[in-house]
Design an enzyme around this catalytic site. Structure first.
Site, PDB file in Angstrom:
ATOM      1  N   TYR A   1       3.395   0.071   4.986  1.00  0.00           N
ATOM      2  CA  TYR A   1       4.144  -1.500   5.797  1.00  0.00           C
ATOM      3  C   TYR A   1       3.758  -2.417   5.150  1.00  0.00           C
ATOM      4  O   TYR A   1       3.033  -3.019   6.561  1.00  0.00           O
ATOM      5  CB  TYR A   1       4.348  -1.011   7.693  1.00  0.00           C
ATOM      6  CG  TYR A   1       5.706   0.366   7.074  1.00  0.00           C
ATOM      7  CD1 TYR A   1       6.766   0.933   6.777  1.00  0.00           C
ATOM      8  CD2 TYR A   1       4.465   1.460   8.445  1.00  0.00           C
ATOM      9  CE1 TYR A   1       6.799   2.053   7.439  1.00  0.00           C
ATOM     10  CE2 TYR A   1       4.911   2.219   8.409  1.00  0.00           C
ATOM     11  CZ  TYR A   1       6.017   3.208   7.792  1.00  0.00           C
ATOM     12  OH  TYR A   1       6.523   4.459   8.412  1.00  0.00           O
ATOM     13  N   HIS A   2       3.342  -2.685   4.258  1.00  0.00           N
ATOM     14  CA  HIS A   2       2.172  -3.839   3.985  1.00  0.00           C
ATOM     15  C   HIS A   2       3.048  -4.730   3.111  1.00  0.00           C
ATOM     16  O   HIS A   2       2.008  -5.080   2.337  1.00  0.00           O
ATOM     17  CB  HIS A   2       0.771  -3.033   3.914  1.00  0.00           C
ATOM     18  CG  HIS A   2       0.162  -2.471   5.384  1.00  0.00           C
ATOM     19  ND1 HIS A   2      -0.726  -2.151   4.710  1.00  0.00           N
ATOM     20  CD2 HIS A   2       0.019  -2.666   6.325  1.00  0.00           C
ATOM     21  CE1 HIS A   2      -1.379  -1.491   6.070  1.00  0.00           C
ATOM     22  NE2 HIS A   2       0.115  -1.700   7.296  1.00  0.00           N
ATOM     23  N   PRO A   3       3.805  -4.841   2.565  1.00  0.00           N
ATOM     24  CA  PRO A   3       4.765  -5.778   1.788  1.00  0.00           C
ATOM     25  C   PRO A   3       3.527  -7.173   1.558  1.00  0.00           C
ATOM     26  O   PRO A   3       3.489  -7.709   2.947  1.00  0.00           O
ATOM     27  CB  PRO A   3       5.850  -6.016   1.876  1.00  0.00           C
ATOM     28  CG  PRO A   3       5.387  -5.281   3.917  1.00  0.00           C
ATOM     29  CD  PRO A   3       5.470  -4.937   3.786  1.00  0.00           C
TER      30      PRO A   3
ATOM     31  N   HIS B   1       0.586  -1.202  -0.142  1.00  0.00           N
ATOM     32  CA  HIS B   1       0.146  -0.154  -0.004  1.00  0.00           C
ATOM     33  C   HIS B   1       0.952   1.585   0.188  1.00  0.00           C
ATOM     34  O   HIS B   1       1.263   1.981   1.334  1.00  0.00           O
ATOM     35  CB  HIS B   1      -1.099  -0.359   1.085  1.00  0.00           C
ATOM     36  CG  HIS B   1      -1.967  -1.207   0.936  1.00  0.00           C
ATOM     37  ND1 HIS B   1      -2.173  -1.978   2.174  1.00  0.00           N
ATOM     38  CD2 HIS B   1      -2.315  -1.506   0.246  1.00  0.00           C
ATOM     39  CE1 HIS B   1      -3.605  -2.099   2.108  1.00  0.00           C
ATOM     40  NE2 HIS B   1      -3.353  -2.737   1.029  1.00  0.00           N
TER      41      HIS B   1
END
Length: 546
Positions: free
Chosen positions: A469-471, A296
């Site tokens: 911080y959503h890999p 994101h």
């Protein structure tokens, strides 16, 4: 070389690994080993919610990755913190509990051939895993291991934000995980009794009382041990000592979207041409490993506050000390909050079937001076693009497991992503212009009033866009040639090996990823143990009745 033998070897004590270790070790007849590269979660800043700003870039508990040069971001390198500690990123994140829109999971089923992953199959695990302070109802769980609390820090800026959601027509809801997952609302947080409730606190610490569960920290995985086409263990290093942990039943990778594909590729499982380019013998040509990377992207908008109601006062040393003492004595006050206590899901245009933008709202402004965060009298809104079309990859830089991999996210690679984030800035400005903010709204600090045209806003995006911080999605589920695991998270072409973490997500969820990752792990545990999945169920949502 020292050898140990267990039934299950789990590599990574993050959000997924903690859930797995707990559920697999419920059977007293099996022995489970959990390996974690980082330390135990003893750092106090992990457990104080406001301590997140000290914890989330602390190199002692963080991999502190950076992207490679991002071509569409003026060749900038974007910070990508990942938890290197028991609890993984659930020990350093901002604790937002969000499941995602039901249609996200239904899309997995319809577009990727994953009929067992529609929302009706996932929902029972969300509900069973949660203990909400709202109490149990059709949408929320009341007695699960993960403590979830509705944010309640009082501040006039939160009130203005919620009222502006109604005034702007963007909507307001009581529960973004409930009947109406659209509009603005008070967020839910993975907290319990004023403390962070990480995956380690919720799942792992209670399980460590069992004799059949072993946790080894500061254990760096070096490779998956393969015999023919079967995974039989993990070779890991603690200090100077190298050990092979053999798994009589299964090896399970739970290192996350970066570390799981890295370990697979180092072990010879991955895109053959890339592995050969760094001198690795190919054991299995699996082209999807490390590909399909998604995240994101977010832009931070900041507006000055005309009244002294923002919480920048907490930066003063004596006020910070008082807040800490209040938390130690009562588990209340500003230190019991991560500050991101309101947010929402909204539409950036009229073409989307469900919201494509997400807000995270904080009643304080900030800027970084080096590694130091400086607070100012302002308020901030993170604007996330929920379903970007850009895709990236993770490459190896060498065959050395201690070398960090190369992260290419390719942010803003597509015109769609550029357009949606420009729309995001515009709808956020519309929200801030509402009468609810009239008595509090000062000058726009970021992007600033001079940024008016689409070209201005795109230039701002290129200079300031960050990660939320959503890999995920680098070992995705599926049935096509680029899929890495099947519906039960077994690696295609390798016996005895599963991947269970955010890397198996086939397409990015329209929300924060911690809750979905724990749901995935809970389902995976039942697959591993051969248990029946919880019966499908799904409450009604407002969009189903439209």
């Amino acid at each position: 070389m020292k050898t140990e033998t267990y039934d299950y070897v789990i590599c990574g004590a993050g959000s997924a690994g903690c859930v797995l270790a707990n559920k697999l070790s419920e059977d007293p007849n099996v022995n489970v080993l959990l390996l974690e590269a980082g330390p135990m979660d003893r750092n106090l800043m992990i457990h104080i919610p406001a301590g997140v700003y000290s914890a989330y870039k602390n190199p002692k508990i963080n991999w502190n990755y950076k992207t490679e040069d991002e071509a569409e971001l003026n060749n900038r390198n974007v910070d990508m913190p990942r938890g290197k500690v028991v609890g993984g990123s659930s020990s350093i994140n901002s604790m937002v509990y969000m499941r995602g829109h039901p249609t996200d999971y239904d899309r997995w089923a319809s577009e990727f051939g994953l009929d067992q992953w529609s929302f009706k199959h996932c929902f029972p695990y969300f509900k069973a895993g949660e203990s909400s302070d709202r109490g149990e109802d059709d949408w929320r769980g009341g007695d699960g291991p993960l403590g979830v609390s509705q944010c309640s820090l009082e501040n006039p800026l939160f009130d203005a934000f919620l009222e502006a959601g109604e005034q702007s027509g963007q909507g307001r809801t009581d529960d973004l995980n409930g009947y109406k997952p659209e509009g603005v609302a008070r967020l839910d947080s993975t907290k319990k009794n004023g403390r962070r409730c990480s995956a380690a606190v919720a799942h792992l610490h209670p399980a460590l009382k069992r004799n059949n569960l072993t946790l080894i920290t500061r254990a760096m995985a070096r490779q998956i041990v393969l015999e023919g086409n079967r995974a039989v263990g993990i070779e890991y290093q603690c200090g100077e000592e190298v050990t092979i942990a053999r798994a009589q039943r299964e090896v399970i990778l739970s290192g996350g979207a970066v570390n799981s594909p890295q370990l697979m590729m180092i072990s010879g499982i991955g895109p053959a041409e890339h592995l050969r380019s760094v001198g690795i013998d190919v054991k299995l040509d699996l082209p999807g490993v490390g590909r399909n990377l998604q995240d994101h992207p977010t832009i931070i908008m900041q507006v000055a506050c005309t009244k002294p109601v923002s919480i920048d006062w907490v930066a003063k040393p004596h006020r910070k000390l008082m807040a800490g003492v209040e938390w130690l004595l009562t588990r209340k006050g500003v230190a019991s909050s991560s500050i991101w206590e309101a947010g929402g899901f909204v539409f950036g245009n009229h073409h989307e079937a469900h919201p494509n933008l997400q807000y995270h709202f904080a009643p304080v402004g900030f800027r970084y001076e080096g590694d130091k965060m400086r607070l100012n009298q302002a308020f901030v809104i993170h604007v996330d693009q929920l379903r970007p079309t850009s895709r990236g990859r993770i490459d190896l830089k060498s065959a050395n497991p201690f070398d960090k991999p190369a992260l290419h996210f390719n942010y803003l690679q597509t015109e769609n992503d550029q357009r949606e984030l420009i729309e995001g800035i515009k709808v956020t400005r519309d929200l801030i212009r509402q009468p609810a903010f009239d008595h509090l709204r000062g000058a726009e600090i970021l992007p600033g009033k001079a940024a008016t045209s689409d070209a201005d806003l795109l230039a701002f995006l290129r200079s300031a866009l960050e990660t939320d911080y959503h890999p995920c999605a680098t070992c995705r589920m599926g049935i096509d040639e680029m899929a890495v695991v099947d519906q039960e998270l077994k690696v295609h072409g390798v016996d005895g090996l599963r991947v269970v973490d955010a890397s198996v997500i086939p397409q990015l969820i329209s929300a924060n990823l911690n809750a979905p990752t724990q749901m995935i792990a809970a389902r995976a545990a039942d697959f591993v143990l051969g248990k029946s999945q919880r019966p499908p169920s799904m409450p009604k949502y407002h969009f189903m009745e439209a």
